[in-house]
Scaffold this active site. Structure first.
Site, PDB file in Angstrom:
ATOM      1  N   SER A  57     109.664  -4.544 -48.619  1.00 44.98           N
ATOM      2  CA  SER A  57     109.815  -3.230 -49.242  1.00 44.98           C
ATOM      3  C   SER A  57     108.976  -2.185 -48.501  1.00 44.98           C
ATOM      4  O   SER A  57     109.157  -1.978 -47.309  1.00 44.98           O
ATOM      5  CB  SER A  57     109.448  -3.314 -50.726  1.00 44.98           C
ATOM      6  OG  SER A  57     109.812  -2.140 -51.409  1.00 44.98           O
TER       7      SER A  57
ATOM      8  N   GLU B   4     119.893  -4.325 -53.890  1.00 44.21           N
ATOM      9  CA  GLU B   4     118.642  -3.594 -53.750  1.00 44.21           C
ATOM     10  C   GLU B   4     118.502  -2.443 -54.756  1.00 44.21           C
ATOM     11  O   GLU B   4     117.398  -2.098 -55.167  1.00 44.21           O
ATOM     12  CB  GLU B   4     118.521  -3.015 -52.333  1.00 44.21           C
ATOM     13  CG  GLU B   4     118.446  -4.041 -51.215  1.00 44.21           C
ATOM     14  CD  GLU B   4     117.060  -4.636 -51.050  1.00 44.21           C
ATOM     15  OE1 GLU B   4     116.203  -4.405 -51.923  1.00 44.21           O
ATOM     16  OE2 GLU B   4     116.835  -5.327 -50.039  1.00 44.21           O
TER      17      GLU B   4
ATOM     18  N   HIS C 142     115.989  -6.332 -55.831  1.00 46.62           N
ATOM     19  CA  HIS C 142     114.927  -6.014 -54.880  1.00 46.62           C
ATOM     20  C   HIS C 142     113.682  -6.847 -55.196  1.00 46.62           C
ATOM     21  O   HIS C 142     113.230  -6.895 -56.332  1.00 46.62           O
ATOM     22  CB  HIS C 142     114.601  -4.521 -54.985  1.00 46.62           C
ATOM     23  CG  HIS C 142     113.576  -4.033 -54.034  1.00 46.62           C
ATOM     24  ND1 HIS C 142     113.814  -3.906 -52.686  1.00 46.62           N
ATOM     25  CD2 HIS C 142     112.292  -3.618 -54.222  1.00 46.62           C
ATOM     26  CE1 HIS C 142     112.733  -3.433 -52.093  1.00 46.62           C
ATOM     27  NE2 HIS C 142     111.788  -3.258 -52.995  1.00 46.62           N
TER      28      HIS C 142
END
Length: 544
Positions: A230, A356, A466
């Site tokens: 991330s 995501e 995510h």
């Protein structure tokens, strides 16, 4: 993010229960003896300062190197984390929201205690490693939207233990770096003072520390791979672009999970956040507002920062605090630097989770009509984009819930009429399209590998959300093995593993991590091409 924090905590507790700590090992740094802890076949050295505390007049300044270590100290506990921005629950509204958010942040701050004095790092090594071992090194950079995150949530002993079991031992390093308004303050005043992106500079200072000291732990400073997820992966991609692509000898490879060069504009694009901070801290009348901010009490400054939009606010991943171009470390929009080929020529691995955008679209459930979606995108993400271009985008990402994210979930998970559509656009715009853009512009120039993580598709509403791929690494899955092989040889492949072909212009191969009887497969990076091409065209013209 919340999911990452809870996942990291679970993995940390599981790892801790697996083996009891033994007598403490030591290393020598300059004139100091540093004492750590033993865990299984590993030695852990935690909370080692790598820069001067960024407090007082050093607040909002580039990290300052430490003088040599002179006094013996214990490195048996994680250092305090850097400031964590307050979290909000996106689906809780009304009277319950304040209570729920207070409870959430109270618990989170217990798990991740934080301070302004936070620039420490951790080293985990095989217990048998000596200064002459010259083992490859993996440096972990945590994610959290540049607003939250901590090294204490991910136990490096899991990675090192697995590497030992594979016969390919590595040394693991993780560092804290300044977050939110403390690490990524925007504004023309910041740019003029030359103190932009100090969170990224903290990371580079830690990498310089690795070059100087990692041999004492058995690591080879010439064999460093940077790895992150991330915001950590985005950071890595920016380090690949920094200084015109010159790594300055700090790393030789990169492994990026859910992060690539994002479309960020000039540091002045965040001027409104700087101005609000100045107003809320009483610095409006100061001749030098930046210097005034350095004198504001920590608690007061933190409270003012917490008024800004967070990760799960309505504006979602149009973040208040994130890296921005400064003309120094980052010469211009990262996507344009990629296009110009100004990127480090090193081997890398990059990939995404399939869904995501779902975590970051829960705050948009009140956006239910076609016109509302268009207005939301134009006001939040694509300001100034012509209506015709937005119409093209919405045609490429239709309202049909069977085409939205979580992908391949049919009519399920449509918790609002536009949720799956918005999730698809946000997920592709911030994560998938920038990844593909990077791969397309480096293919044939360096050794590169891509992946997509499609596990946990059965999770309601979120799908392969995510951060879900972290379970495959810190949980000891196949991705951990591919990572360890890459750190050792700059190639994720090895005996006994499904061959992971490189990403080429002819075959845009993606290693696909799946649920079910066939957990690994090779697929092609050709999905949602029209939509991602439009997203990239839009963001190249108008970076955030």
């Amino acid at each position: 993010m919340i999911a990452q924090a809870l996942t990291g905590l679970l993995l940390h507790l599981v790892a801790f229960s697996a083996a009891a700590p033994l007598a403490g090992p030591t290393v020598t740094l300059d004139s100091a003896t540093v004492s750590g802890t033993s865990w299984g076949k590993t030695s852990k050295f935690l909370g080692i300062p790598f820069a001067q505390p960024p407090v007082g007049d050093l607040r909002f300044r580039l990290p300052q190197s430490l003088p040599s270590y002179q006094s013996n100290f214990n490195a048996t506990n994680y250092g305090l984390s850097c400031m964590q921005q307050a979290l909000t629950l996106p689906i809780v509204k009304g009277a319950a929201a304040e209570f729920s958010n207070q409870l959430l942040n109270s618990v989170f701050n217990k798990i991740v205690p934080n301070s302004e004095d936070c620039l420490t790092l951790n080293v985990v090594k095989p217990a048998s490693a000596t200064p002459s071992s010259k083992l490859p090194v993996v440096v972990w950079i945590y994610g959290g939207g540049f607003q939250i995150g901590s090294t204490s949530l991910n136990d490096g002993a899991i990675i090192v233990s697995r590497s030992i079991a594979m016969g390919s031992p590595v040394v693991y390093v993780s560092m804290n770096y300044r977050l939110s308004g403390f690490g990524f303050l925007p504004g023309k005043e910041v740019g003029e003072a030359g103190v932009a992106n100090v969170g990224l500079h903290d990371q580079r200072e830690a990498l310089r520390w690795v070059q100087k000291y990692i041999s004492q732990f058995g690591g080879d400073p010439a064999k460093v791979t940077i790895w992150g997820e991330s915001a950590g992966a985005i950071s890595i991609s920016l380090h690949m672009l920094a200084n015109g692509g010159d790594t300055q000898g700090l790393f030789r490879g990169a492994f990026m999970q859910s992060g690539a060069p994002i479309p960020i504009g000039d540091i002045t694009h965040g001027q409104k956040y700087y101005d609000s901070l100045v107003t809320d801290t009483g610095c409006s009348g100061a001749a030098d507002t930046l210097q005034c901010l350095r004198s504001v009490p920590y608690a007061s400054l933190k409270a003012a920062i917490n008024k800004s939009p967070g990760l799960f606010s309505y504006q979602s991943l149009n973040l208040a605090w994130l890296p921005r171009t400064d003309g120094v470390l980052l010469a211009e929009d990262p996507q344009k630097l990629v296009q110009q080929g100004k990127i480090a020529n090193i081997p890398y691995v990059i990939g995404n989770c399939d869904d995501e955008g779902t975590l970051f679209s829960l705050s948009t459930l009140n956006v239910t009509s076609e016109d509302q979606v268009k207005t939301y995108l134009k006001d939040i993400f694509f300001v100034g984009t012509p209506d015709e271009q937005l119409d093209q985008l919405l045609n490429a990402y239709p309202r049909d819930i069977t085409q939205g994210s979580p992908f391949d979930s049919g009519i399920l998970n449509a918790i609002s009429p536009q949720f799956k559509r918005i999730s698809a656009i946000i997920g592709d715009g911030v994560f998938q399209a920038p990844r593909r853009w990077l791969l397309q512009h480096t293919v044939g120039k360096q050794n590169i590998w891509g992946f997509v993580h499609k596990r946990l598709k059965v999770v309601p509403i979120l799908g392969s959300f995510h951060t879900s791929d972290l379970l495959d690494v810190y949980g000891g899955g196949e991705m951990a093995d591919y990572l360890i092989r890459f750190v050792n040889t700059l190639d994720p492949n090895g005996s006994g593993a499904l061959q992971w072909p490189q990403y080429t212009s002819q075959d845009r191969n993606l290693m696909t991590f799946r649920d079910g009887l066939i957990p690994l497969a090779i697929t092609q990076d050709n999905f949602r091409k029209e939509g991602m091409d439009i997203l990239t065209t839009i963001t190249l013209a108008r970076p955030i």
